[in-house]
Design a protein around this motif. Structure first.
Motif, short mmCIF file in Angstrom:
data_model
loop_
_atom_site.label_atom_id
_atom_site.label_comp_id
_atom_site.label_asym_id
_atom_site.label_seq_id
_atom_site.Cartn_x
_atom_site.Cartn_y
_atom_site.Cartn_z
N ILE A 79 0.85 -1.18 -0.02
CA ILE A 79 -0.03 -0.19 0.12
C ILE A 79 0.95 1.19 -0.07
O ILE A 79 0.52 2.23 -0.76
N HIS A 80 1.91 1.19 0.62
CA HIS A 80 2.94 2.44 0.80
C HIS A 80 3.39 2.65 -0.52
O HIS A 80 3.65 3.79 -0.80
N SER A 116 0.77 4.42 -2.83
CA SER A 116 -0.07 5.43 -2.32
C SER A 116 0.29 6.55 -2.90
O SER A 116 1.51 6.93 -3.32
#
Length: 68
Positions: free
Chosen positions: A10-11, A14
């Motif tokens: 996710i990081h 993002s």
């Protein structure tokens, strides 16, 4: 799946634009590498969690038809 892996994936995406996200998805699918599957799974999880019931039904219909 390890929560740290989920957070890392996710990081890494993002703030990406739609084009960048599409490129990530297409590259993962076209590479055919097993190691890409967890990342696609995390992206699908985000999609699922942020979809309406109607959108979920549509995805399930698409999936069902694609598996026939």
């Amino acid at each position: 799946m390890n929560l740290n892996l989920r957070n890392a994936i996710i990081h890494n995406v993002s703030g990406n634009s739609q084009t960048q996200l599409e490129d990530t998805i297409v590259d993962a699918i076209q590479s055919g590498e097993e190691k890409m599957l967890p990342g696609l799974g995390v992206l699908f999880e985000v999609i699922w969690q942020n979809s309406s019931e109607d959108e979920k039904k549509e995805m399930l219909t698409t999936l069902e038809n694609g598996l026939k």
